[in-house]
Write a protein that holds these residues in place. Structure first.
Motif, PDB file in Angstrom:
ATOM      1  N   MET A 277      32.477  41.691  30.456  1.00 35.69           N
ATOM      2  CA  MET A 277      32.099  40.364  30.875  1.00 35.69           C
ATOM      3  C   MET A 277      30.593  40.384  31.154  1.00 35.69           C
ATOM      4  SD  MET A 277      33.326  38.200  34.243  1.00 35.69           S
ATOM      5  CE  MET A 277      35.032  38.456  33.906  1.00 35.69           C
ATOM      6  N   ALA A 278      29.870  39.477  30.594  1.00 33.04           N
ATOM      7  CA  ALA A 278      28.438  39.337  30.835  1.00 33.04           C
ATOM      8  C   ALA A 278      28.229  38.264  31.899  1.00 33.04           C
ATOM      9  CB  ALA A 278      27.749  38.944  29.531  1.00 33.04           C
ATOM     10  N   ILE A 279      27.020  37.757  31.997  1.00 33.10           N
ATOM     11  CA  ILE A 279      26.774  36.628  32.892  1.00 33.10           C
ATOM     12  C   ILE A 279      27.773  35.535  32.509  1.00 33.10           C
ATOM     13  CG2 ILE A 279      25.118  34.859  33.520  1.00 33.10           C
ATOM     14  CD1 ILE A 279      22.918  36.943  32.928  1.00 33.10           C
ATOM     15  N   PHE A 280      28.355  34.907  33.498  1.00 29.94           N
ATOM     16  CA  PHE A 280      29.438  33.972  33.162  1.00 29.94           C
ATOM     17  C   PHE A 280      29.426  32.744  34.049  1.00 29.94           C
ATOM     18  CE2 PHE A 280      31.077  36.183  36.743  1.00 29.94           C
ATOM     19  CZ  PHE A 280      32.098  35.426  37.270  1.00 29.94           C
ATOM     20  N   VAL A 281      30.128  31.742  33.601  1.00 37.38           N
ATOM     21  CA  VAL A 281      30.353  30.525  34.364  1.00 37.38           C
ATOM     22  C   VAL A 281      31.698  30.680  35.069  1.00 37.38           C
ATOM     23  CG1 VAL A 281      30.742  28.039  34.204  1.00 37.38           C
ATOM     24  CG2 VAL A 281      29.025  29.135  32.751  1.00 37.38           C
ATOM     25  N   ALA A 282      31.737  30.409  36.342  1.00 37.82           N
ATOM     26  CA  ALA A 282      32.958  30.576  37.131  1.00 37.82           C
ATOM     27  C   ALA A 282      33.974  29.493  36.774  1.00 37.82           C
ATOM     28  CB  ALA A 282      32.627  30.515  38.615  1.00 37.82           C
ATOM     29  N   THR A 283      34.990  29.873  36.024  1.00 31.06           N
ATOM     30  CA  THR A 283      36.037  28.923  35.652  1.00 31.06           C
ATOM     31  C   THR A 283      37.439  29.471  35.875  1.00 31.06           C
ATOM     32  OG1 THR A 283      36.064  29.706  33.364  1.00 31.06           O
ATOM     33  CG2 THR A 283      34.603  27.848  33.867  1.00 31.06           C
ATOM     34  N   ASP A 284      37.554  30.764  36.166  1.00 31.60           N
ATOM     35  CA  ASP A 284      38.880  31.391  36.144  1.00 31.60           C
ATOM     36  C   ASP A 284      39.035  32.465  37.213  1.00 31.60           C
ATOM     37  OD1 ASP A 284      41.437  31.997  35.198  1.00 31.60           O
ATOM     38  OD2 ASP A 284      40.693  33.473  33.787  1.00 31.60           O
ATOM     39  N   PHE A 285      38.480  32.270  38.414  1.00 31.20           N
ATOM     40  CA  PHE A 285      38.658  33.277  39.452  1.00 31.20           C
ATOM     41  C   PHE A 285      40.139  33.472  39.728  1.00 31.20           C
ATOM     42  CE2 PHE A 285      34.230  32.457  40.752  1.00 31.20           C
ATOM     43  CZ  PHE A 285      33.797  33.758  40.935  1.00 31.20           C
ATOM     44  N   SER A 286      40.519  34.700  39.973  1.00 31.42           N
ATOM     45  CA  SER A 286      41.878  35.013  40.382  1.00 31.42           C
ATOM     46  C   SER A 286      41.832  35.338  41.869  1.00 31.42           C
ATOM     47  CB  SER A 286      42.400  36.221  39.598  1.00 31.42           C
ATOM     48  OG  SER A 286      43.635  36.642  40.134  1.00 31.42           O
ATOM     49  N   VAL A 287      42.615  34.626  42.660  1.00 32.24           N
ATOM     50  CA  VAL A 287      42.652  34.845  44.100  1.00 32.24           C
ATOM     51  C   VAL A 287      44.109  34.938  44.529  1.00 32.24           C
ATOM     52  CG1 VAL A 287      42.076  33.906  46.367  1.00 32.24           C
ATOM     53  CG2 VAL A 287      40.517  33.552  44.446  1.00 32.24           C
ATOM     54  N   SER A 288      44.449  36.024  45.211  1.00 32.05           N
ATOM     55  CA  SER A 288      45.798  36.109  45.776  1.00 32.05           C
ATOM     56  C   SER A 288      45.681  36.270  47.287  1.00 32.05           C
ATOM     57  CB  SER A 288      46.599  37.262  45.165  1.00 32.05           C
ATOM     58  OG  SER A 288      46.148  38.502  45.640  1.00 32.05           O
ATOM     59  N   ILE A 289      46.576  35.619  47.998  1.00 32.38           N
ATOM     60  CA  ILE A 289      46.646  35.704  49.450  1.00 32.38           C
ATOM     61  C   ILE A 289      48.026  36.233  49.795  1.00 32.38           C
ATOM     62  CG2 ILE A 289      46.565  34.428  51.625  1.00 32.38           C
ATOM     63  CD1 ILE A 289      44.698  32.415  50.198  1.00 32.38           C
ATOM     64  N   ASN A 290      48.053  37.421  50.393  1.00 28.56           N
ATOM     65  CA  ASN A 290      49.309  38.112  50.703  1.00 28.56           C
ATOM     66  C   ASN A 290      50.200  38.236  49.473  1.00 28.56           C
ATOM     67  OD1 ASN A 290      48.615  38.682  53.300  1.00 28.56           O
ATOM     68  ND2 ASN A 290      49.904  37.129  54.240  1.00 28.56           N
ATOM     69  N   GLY A 291      49.592  38.509  48.334  1.00 30.12           N
ATOM     70  CA  GLY A 291      50.334  38.735  47.100  1.00 30.12           C
ATOM     71  C   GLY A 291      50.662  37.490  46.304  1.00 30.12           C
ATOM     72  N   SER A 292      50.410  36.317  46.851  1.00 31.36           N
ATOM     73  CA  SER A 292      50.724  35.066  46.160  1.00 31.36           C
ATOM     74  C   SER A 292      49.487  34.501  45.470  1.00 31.36           C
ATOM     75  CB  SER A 292      51.256  34.031  47.153  1.00 31.36           C
ATOM     76  OG  SER A 292      51.363  32.766  46.526  1.00 31.36           O
ATOM     77  N   THR A 293      49.637  34.157  44.200  1.00 28.29           N
ATOM     78  CA  THR A 293      48.552  33.511  43.465  1.00 28.29           C
ATOM     79  C   THR A 293      48.815  32.012  43.316  1.00 28.29           C
ATOM     80  OG1 THR A 293      49.622  34.012  41.360  1.00 28.29           O
ATOM     81  CG2 THR A 293      47.969  35.592  42.152  1.00 28.29           C
ATOM     82  N   ALA A 294      49.799  31.500  44.030  1.00 27.60           N
ATOM     83  CA  ALA A 294      50.202  30.096  43.893  1.00 27.60           C
ATOM     84  C   ALA A 294      49.101  29.116  44.271  1.00 27.60           C
ATOM     85  CB  ALA A 294      51.443  29.828  44.749  1.00 27.60           C
ATOM     86  N   LEU A 295      48.123  29.544  45.069  1.00 28.73           N
ATOM     87  CA  LEU A 295      47.096  28.611  45.533  1.00 28.73           C
ATOM     88  C   LEU A 295      45.869  28.569  44.637  1.00 28.73           C
ATOM     89  CD1 LEU A 295      47.211  29.245  49.382  1.00 28.73           C
ATOM     90  CD2 LEU A 295      48.500  27.619  47.993  1.00 28.73           C
ATOM     91  N   ALA A 296      45.811  29.413  43.620  1.00 26.91           N
ATOM     92  CA  ALA A 296      44.623  29.476  42.759  1.00 26.91           C
ATOM     93  C   ALA A 296      44.305  28.130  42.124  1.00 26.91           C
ATOM     94  CB  ALA A 296      44.804  30.548  41.686  1.00 26.91           C
ATOM     95  N   GLY A 297      45.300  27.370  41.780  1.00 22.53           N
ATOM     96  CA  GLY A 297      45.091  26.068  41.157  1.00 22.53           C
ATOM     97  C   GLY A 297      44.554  24.998  42.101  1.00 22.53           C
ATOM     98  N   TYR A 298      44.468  25.314  43.394  1.00 19.65           N
ATOM     99  CA  TYR A 298      43.947  24.375  44.379  1.00 19.65           C
ATOM    100  C   TYR A 298      42.539  24.742  44.843  1.00 19.65           C
ATOM    101  CZ  TYR A 298      48.829  23.033  44.585  1.00 19.65           C
ATOM    102  OH  TYR A 298      50.087  22.616  44.250  1.00 19.65           O
ATOM    103  N   LEU A 299      42.062  25.922  44.435  1.00 22.89           N
ATOM    104  CA  LEU A 299      40.749  26.400  44.873  1.00 22.89           C
ATOM    105  C   LEU A 299      39.628  25.802  44.036  1.00 22.89           C
ATOM    106  CD1 LEU A 299      41.596  30.123  45.506  1.00 22.89           C
ATOM    107  CD2 LEU A 299      40.652  28.538  47.184  1.00 22.89           C
ATOM    108  N   THR A 300      38.548  25.418  44.697  1.00 25.09           N
ATOM    109  CA  THR A 300      37.368  24.909  43.993  1.00 25.09           C
ATOM    110  C   THR A 300      36.137  25.750  44.262  1.00 25.09           C
ATOM    111  OG1 THR A 300      36.781  23.400  45.795  1.00 25.09           O
ATOM    112  CG2 THR A 300      38.242  22.538  44.051  1.00 25.09           C
ATOM    113  N   GLN A 301      36.224  26.670  45.218  1.00 25.67           N
ATOM    114  CA  GLN A 301      35.094  27.531  45.540  1.00 25.67           C
ATOM    115  C   GLN A 301      35.600  28.800  46.205  1.00 25.67           C
ATOM    116  OE1 GLN A 301      33.634  28.054  48.953  1.00 25.67           O
ATOM    117  NE2 GLN A 301      31.892  29.192  48.214  1.00 25.67           N
ATOM    118  N   VAL A 302      34.995  29.939  45.824  1.00 25.12           N
ATOM    119  CA  VAL A 302      35.345  31.242  46.381  1.00 25.12           C
ATOM    120  C   VAL A 302      34.052  31.979  46.690  1.00 25.12           C
ATOM    121  CG1 VAL A 302      36.456  33.462  45.922  1.00 25.12           C
ATOM    122  CG2 VAL A 302      37.429  31.376  44.969  1.00 25.12           C
ATOM    123  N   GLU A 303      33.979  32.563  47.884  1.00 26.38           N
ATOM    124  CA  GLU A 303      32.801  33.367  48.219  1.00 26.38           C
ATOM    125  C   GLU A 303      33.218  34.515  49.130  1.00 26.38           C
ATOM    126  OE1 GLU A 303      28.429  32.134  49.248  1.00 26.38           O
ATOM    127  OE2 GLU A 303      29.653  31.968  51.078  1.00 26.38           O
TER     128      GLU A 303
END
Length: 136
Positions: free
Chosen positions: A1-27
Motif C-alpha cells: 500500500m502506498a500513500i492512500f485515501v482513507a476509504t476502507d479502515f477496518s476497526v473492531s471493538i471487542n472483536g466486533s466489526t459491526a460498527l465499521a459502517g457507521y464510522l466516519t473518522q478514526v484516529e
C-alpha cells in the motif's frame, strides 16, 4: 500500500466489526512524555523520551437499532475495550499493519444532534498499557 485515501479502515471493538459502517473518522495517537534532563551549568535544554501513552478518537453516525452503535457502545461505558485498527480491510501485512490497544471507555455521547442534521458524535478513549503494531 502506498500513500492512500482513507476509504476502507477496518476497526473492531471487542472483536466486533459491526460498527465499521457507521464510522466516519478514526484516529489513534501515540506519544512519549518529554522528560527534561538539563543539569546545572547547561546552556541548552536536554531531553529524553519518557513513558508512552495513547488515545483513540472515533466519530460515528448514530444509530439506535439493535446491535448497532448505541446498543454496542453503551454497555462498555466504565469498562475496557480491545480495539484493533487496520488501514484497510485487507489482510494484515507490512503494507496493512494492525494496531491493537486496550482502551478505557470513559467517554460516550449517546445523544447529539441538531434539527435537520445527521446525528453524529465523537468519542476519545485513553489507551491503557501497550499499543501494539503487527504486520503478520
Amino acid at each position: 500500500m502506498a500513500i492512500f485515501v482513507a476509504t476502507d479502515f477496518s476497526v473492531s471493538i471487542n472483536g466486533s466489526t459491526a460498527l465499521a459502517g457507521y464510522l466516519t473518522q478514526v484516529e489513534l495517537k501515540a506519544s512519549a512524555n518529554d522528560v527534561t534532563t538539563t543539569a546545572f551549568g547547561s546552556q541548552w535544554v536536554t531531553r529524553v523520551a519518557g513513558l508512552k501513552e495513547g488515545s483513540l478518537t472515533l466519530t460515528f453516525n448514530q444509530d439506535y437499532a439493535i446491535s448497532t452503535v448505541d446498543a454496542t457502545l453503551w454497555p462498555l461505558l466504565g469498562a475496557q475495550a480491545t480495539v484493533v485498527i487496520r488501514p484497510s480491510s485487507s489482510a494484515v501485512g507490512s503494507a496493512n499493519p494492525a494496531y491493537t490497544a486496550i482502551c478505557s471507555v470513559i467517554d460516550l455521547t449517546p445523544v447529539s444532534g441538531q434539527i435537520g442534521d445527521l446525528s453524529t458524535f465523537s468519542i476519545t478513549w485513553p489507551t491503557t498499557g501497550t499499543v501494539t503494531r503487527a504486520v503478520a
